[in-house]
Every structure is written in structure tokens, then in C-alpha cells.
Design a protein around this motif. Structure first.
Motif, mmCIF file in Angstrom:
data_model
loop_
_atom_site.group_PDB
_atom_site.id
_atom_site.type_symbol
_atom_site.label_atom_id
_atom_site.label_comp_id
_atom_site.label_asym_id
_atom_site.label_seq_id
_atom_site.Cartn_x
_atom_site.Cartn_y
_atom_site.Cartn_z
ATOM 1 N N VAL A 1 0.837 -1.203 0.000
ATOM 2 C CA VAL A 1 0.000 0.000 0.000
ATOM 3 C C VAL A 1 0.872 1.254 0.000
ATOM 4 O O VAL A 1 0.611 2.207 -0.745
ATOM 5 N N ILE A 2 1.897 1.274 0.820
ATOM 6 C CA ILE A 2 2.782 2.442 0.896
ATOM 7 C C ILE A 2 3.493 2.667 -0.443
ATOM 8 O O ILE A 2 3.659 3.807 -0.888
ATOM 9 N N ARG A 3 3.911 1.577 -1.115
ATOM 10 C CA ARG A 3 4.521 1.735 -2.445
ATOM 11 C C ARG A 3 3.505 2.301 -3.423
ATOM 12 O O ARG A 3 3.847 3.124 -4.277
ATOM 13 N N GLY A 4 2.259 1.858 -3.297
ATOM 14 C CA GLY A 4 1.176 2.395 -4.120
ATOM 15 C C GLY A 4 1.372 2.194 -5.613
ATOM 16 O O GLY A 4 0.973 3.045 -6.418
ATOM 17 N N ASN A 5 1.975 1.089 -5.993
ATOM 18 C CA ASN A 5 2.244 0.806 -7.406
ATOM 19 C C ASN A 5 0.982 0.226 -8.047
ATOM 20 O O ASN A 5 0.785 -0.992 -8.073
ATOM 21 N N LEU A 6 0.135 1.099 -8.559
ATOM 22 C CA LEU A 6 -1.156 0.683 -9.102
ATOM 23 C C LEU A 6 -0.972 0.103 -10.502
ATOM 24 O O LEU A 6 -0.465 0.770 -11.401
ATOM 25 N N ARG A 7 -1.406 -1.125 -10.692
ATOM 26 C CA ARG A 7 -1.263 -1.796 -11.980
ATOM 27 C C ARG A 7 -2.620 -2.295 -12.463
ATOM 28 O O ARG A 7 -3.508 -2.599 -11.662
ATOM 29 N N PHE A 8 -2.723 -2.426 -13.796
ATOM 30 C CA PHE A 8 -3.933 -2.955 -14.418
ATOM 31 C C PHE A 8 -3.537 -4.129 -15.318
ATOM 32 O O PHE A 8 -3.300 -3.955 -16.514
ATOM 33 N N PRO A 9 -3.425 -5.341 -14.738
ATOM 34 C CA PRO A 9 -3.033 -6.508 -15.537
ATOM 35 C C PRO A 9 -3.922 -6.666 -16.771
ATOM 36 O O PRO A 9 -5.154 -6.645 -16.672
ATOM 37 N N THR A 10 -3.281 -6.838 -17.931
ATOM 38 C CA THR A 10 -4.010 -6.851 -19.198
ATOM 39 C C THR A 10 -5.084 -7.928 -19.241
ATOM 40 O O THR A 10 -6.214 -7.685 -19.689
ATOM 41 N N ARG A 11 -4.754 -9.114 -18.758
ATOM 42 C CA ARG A 11 -5.715 -10.227 -18.852
ATOM 43 C C ARG A 11 -6.969 -9.970 -18.021
ATOM 44 O O ARG A 11 -8.026 -10.535 -18.299
ATOM 45 N N ILE A 12 -6.858 -9.084 -17.014
ATOM 46 C CA ILE A 12 -8.007 -8.773 -16.162
ATOM 47 C C ILE A 12 -8.708 -7.498 -16.625
ATOM 48 O O ILE A 12 -9.932 -7.427 -16.663
ATOM 49 N N PHE A 13 -7.925 -6.493 -17.012
ATOM 50 C CA PHE A 13 -8.487 -5.176 -17.296
ATOM 51 C C PHE A 13 -8.632 -4.879 -18.780
ATOM 52 O O PHE A 13 -8.963 -3.758 -19.151
ATOM 53 N N ASP A 14 -8.430 -5.878 -19.625
ATOM 54 C CA ASP A 14 -8.517 -5.642 -21.067
ATOM 55 C C ASP A 14 -9.887 -5.124 -21.483
ATOM 56 O O ASP A 14 -10.010 -4.313 -22.411
ATOM 57 N N SER A 15 -10.929 -5.575 -20.817
ATOM 58 C CA SER A 15 -12.286 -5.169 -21.192
ATOM 59 C C SER A 15 -12.814 -4.007 -20.358
ATOM 60 O O SER A 15 -13.965 -3.603 -20.505
ATOM 61 N N VAL A 16 -11.957 -3.464 -19.480
ATOM 62 C CA VAL A 16 -12.356 -2.335 -18.636
ATOM 63 C C VAL A 16 -12.074 -1.036 -19.376
ATOM 64 O O VAL A 16 -10.994 -0.865 -19.961
ATOM 65 N N SER A 17 -13.001 -0.117 -19.344
ATOM 66 C CA SER A 17 -12.881 1.121 -20.112
ATOM 67 C C SER A 17 -11.767 2.021 -19.584
ATOM 68 O O SER A 17 -11.436 1.988 -18.393
ATOM 69 N N PRO A 18 -11.190 2.861 -20.444
ATOM 70 C CA PRO A 18 -10.201 3.851 -20.001
ATOM 71 C C PRO A 18 -10.761 4.789 -18.937
ATOM 72 O O PRO A 18 -10.031 5.216 -18.041
ATOM 73 N N ALA A 19 -12.050 5.096 -19.023
ATOM 74 C CA ALA A 19 -12.659 6.007 -18.038
ATOM 75 C C ALA A 19 -12.634 5.402 -16.641
ATOM 76 O O ALA A 19 -12.346 6.102 -15.656
ATOM 77 N N ALA A 20 -12.919 4.106 -16.543
ATOM 78 C CA ALA A 20 -12.908 3.447 -15.234
ATOM 79 C C ALA A 20 -11.491 3.387 -14.672
ATOM 80 O O ALA A 20 -11.279 3.608 -13.471
ATOM 81 N N LYS A 21 -10.506 3.095 -15.525
ATOM 82 C CA LYS A 21 -9.116 3.070 -15.067
ATOM 83 C C LYS A 21 -8.663 4.455 -14.612
ATOM 84 O O LYS A 21 -7.939 4.590 -13.617
ATOM 85 N N ASP A 22 -9.088 5.472 -15.336
ATOM 86 C CA ASP A 22 -8.718 6.848 -14.964
ATOM 87 C C ASP A 22 -9.317 7.215 -13.607
ATOM 88 O O ASP A 22 -8.661 7.853 -12.771
ATOM 89 N N LEU A 23 -10.555 6.791 -13.377
ATOM 90 C CA LEU A 23 -11.184 7.056 -12.082
ATOM 91 C C LEU A 23 -10.410 6.355 -10.964
ATOM 92 O O LEU A 23 -10.168 6.940 -9.897
ATOM 93 N N LEU A 24 -9.996 5.124 -11.203
ATOM 94 C CA LEU A 24 -9.213 4.389 -10.202
ATOM 95 C C LEU A 24 -7.900 5.110 -9.901
ATOM 96 O O LEU A 24 -7.482 5.209 -8.746
ATOM 97 N N ARG A 25 -7.243 5.617 -10.922
ATOM 98 C CA ARG A 25 -5.987 6.355 -10.705
ATOM 99 C C ARG A 25 -6.212 7.588 -9.837
ATOM 100 O O ARG A 25 -5.357 7.935 -9.010
ATOM 101 N N LYS A 26 -7.338 8.231 -10.007
ATOM 102 C CA LYS A 26 -7.611 9.457 -9.254
ATOM 103 C C LYS A 26 -8.050 9.161 -7.816
ATOM 104 O O LYS A 26 -7.871 9.985 -6.934
ATOM 105 N N MET A 27 -8.622 7.989 -7.599
ATOM 106 C CA MET A 27 -9.022 7.603 -6.245
ATOM 107 C C MET A 27 -7.847 6.993 -5.481
ATOM 108 O O MET A 27 -7.707 7.206 -4.276
ATOM 109 N N LEU A 28 -7.021 6.214 -6.188
ATOM 110 C CA LEU A 28 -5.891 5.542 -5.564
ATOM 111 C C LEU A 28 -4.596 6.307 -5.849
ATOM 112 O O LEU A 28 -3.580 5.737 -6.246
ATOM 113 N N CYS A 29 -4.661 7.604 -5.631
ATOM 114 C CA CYS A 29 -3.518 8.490 -5.847
ATOM 115 C C CYS A 29 -2.803 8.715 -4.512
ATOM 116 O O CYS A 29 -3.428 9.175 -3.545
ATOM 117 N N LYS A 30 -1.513 8.393 -4.450
ATOM 118 C CA LYS A 30 -0.760 8.549 -3.201
ATOM 119 C C LYS A 30 -0.680 10.008 -2.767
ATOM 120 O O LYS A 30 -0.654 10.304 -1.573
#
Length: 276
Positions: free
Chosen positions: A218-247
Motif C-alpha cells: 500500500v505504501i509503495r502504491g504501485n497501481l497496476r492494471f493486468p491486461t488479462r483482467i483489465f482488457d475489457s475495462v474502459s479507459p474512463a474506469a481506469k482513470d477514475l481508479l488512478r484518481k481515487m488511488l492516488c498517493k
């Protein structure tokens, strides 16, 4: 059991248990309506911080009650040994149970995030931080309406007051809490971002075999989106996650900003699915 409680309510079977108390189903002897009764054994509160949280819980619940996405409190009874909170009964499966069984589509995840963030934004406007947002504390009533529960770790931050102390649960706690720094209400946004990630991916964004390893991730906060899991997830949802999980807390979204972006995401999600 408080004599006054016994005059007004009949306690039934146990439906939950925590560190300091037990939750029972109960019903009103006047109306016959069903409720839940959270009975906290004050004799188990040997730590001054635990006692302080107990004193705050009922007051904070009374302050935030009224929002349709927060568990409502109806009565408070106290004697020398126990504090009893008569609250809204949520007798459907909680979000943890639902996440453990399957992943969510983006539209399903958004349908959870919108009422959850409505509840959190309501608390923040009133100067209350929940500090233990996790799927176990996201309940649903018999009509499947989302209800944020358990304000045992909540605190006030009115007047720009920062908070301190380690509260929360390893997978969901914000990095600034673990680091021992003073923090603000955006810890709730981080925790909600973890929930959103788990709904979409079925795994937590920061993982470890022990609490210590989880905290380090958690402290490292290295947020990743594994392709095999997030391939069908929209860019908008990933962008929202980046803004919520921002260190960087200064750049992390507020609850109100998440609400605004979540509403926009609904449109972008539809467009993304149509194009793909």
C-alpha cells in the motif's frame, strides 16, 4: 440488558459479532417492526482510544442518519455495562459476500459506487470521516438498497482539523494512515477506490501474504492494471481508479469529485461497450 431497552424491544437471534459487541435482530414491542440492536460490552473497552470511539459512534450516527444510503439509528440505551444502538436492519448479503462470489461489470460496479460515494460525501459535508470503508461495512437491505454501516472508527475533522491514529483494515487503508502522518477525509476515497478495483478485478490492488506485506504494498502504491483482467475495462474506469488511488493526497479526488466523474463514467462506459 438495559431495562429501558427491554421495555421497548424484544431481542431475538444473533446476526453478527464484533470485537466489543454483538448484533441481534430485534423488534419493537410497540410497532412490531424489525430492527438490529448492536450491543457493546463496555467492560471489554480497556483502552482509552476504544472508549473514545465508543462515545463518538452513537453521536456520529445520529448526526449522519437521514441519508438513504447510511444505516439509520433509531434509539440509544446505556447502562453501566452496555451501550445498545437500535439501528436499521439490513438482512441481505453484504458487499464482501457479493465480491467473493464474482467480478462485477462496470455498470454493476458503478451502481454500487454511486450510492456509496453519496453516503461518504454526505458524511464529509458534515465533517465526519468513516475511516473503515470496506466491503464488510457496505450492507444492503431487503430492497437491495445500499447502506454504509459501522461508524465505530469514525471521527470528526471540522474546521480543517486533521486526524491521526491507525484505523481501517489492511487491504483498504490509505498509505498516509500507515505512515503515521496526520491525514484527512480522503482516506475514505482511497478505501472506496480499493473496493472499486476489487469489484472489477476480483483481486485487491495491493497484495501481501501478511498484514506487514500488505502495508508495504500500500505504501509503495504501485497501481497496476493486468491486461488479462483489465482488457475489457474502459479507459474512463481506469482513470477514475488512478484518481481515487492516488498517493498524493492533494491530487486525490474528493468524494464529490468521484461522484461527478462516476456519473460521467456511466456515459463513457456505454460508449466504450458499443465501440467494442
Amino acid at each position: 440488558m438495559s431495562e429501558n431497552l427491554k421495555k421497548d424491544y424484544q431481542l431475538c437471534e444473533e446476526i453478527g459479532r464484533g470485537k466489543f459487541g454483538t448484533v441481534f435482530r430485534c423488534f419493537s414491542l410497540v410497532s412490531g417492526d424489525d430492527f438490529a440492536c448492536k450491543s457493546i460490552d463496555k467492560r471489554l473497552l480497556t483502552d482509552s482510544l476504544d472508549r473514545e470511539c465508543l462515545e463518538k459512534e452513537a453521536k456520529i450516527m445520529q448526526l449522519v442518519t437521514g441519508n438513504p444510503n447510511i444505516v439509520q439509528i433509531f434509539d440509544v440505551y446505556e447502562d453501566d455495562s452496555y451501550l445498545h444502538l437500535v439501528i436499521e436492519l439490513c438482512n441481505s448479503s453484504d458487499l464482501f459476500d457479493r465480491i467473493s462470489k464474482r467480478t462485477f461489470s462496470e455498470s454493476e460496479a458503478t451502481a454500487v459506487m454511486l450510492p456509496l460515494m453519496e453516503a461518504i460525501a454526505h458524511c464529509h459535508i458534515l465533517g465526519v470521516a468513516h475511516r473503515d470503508i470496506k466491503p464488510d461495512n457496505v450492507l444492503f437491505n431487503e430492497w437491495n438498497l445500499l447502506k454504509l454501516a459501522d461508524f465505530g472508527s469514525a471521527d470528526w475533522f471540522l474546521g480543517g482539523k486533521s486526524m491521526s491514529g491507525i484505523f481501517g483494515t489492511p487491504y483498504y487503508v490509505a498509505p498516509e494512515v500507515i505512515s503515521g502522518r496526520d491525514y484527512n477525509e480522503k482516506v475514505d476515497v482511497w478505501s472506496s477506490g480499493v473496493i472499486l478495483y476489487m469489484m472489477l478485478a476480483g483481486i485487491p490492488p495491493f497484495y501481501g501474504e501478511s498484514a506487514g506485506e500488505i502495508f508495504e504494498a500500500v505504501i509503495r502504491g504501485n497501481l497496476r492494471f493486468p491486461t488479462r483482467i483489465f482488457d475489457s475495462v474502459s479507459p474512463a474506469a481506469k482513470d477514475l481508479l488512478r484518481k481515487m488511488l492516488c498517493k498524493d493526497v492533494s491530487k486525490r479526488f474528493s468524494a464529490e469529485q468521484v461522484l461527478s466523474m462516476s456519473n460521467s463514467c456511466l456515459i463513457l462506459i456505454v460508449l466504450f461497450k458499443v465501440e467494442n
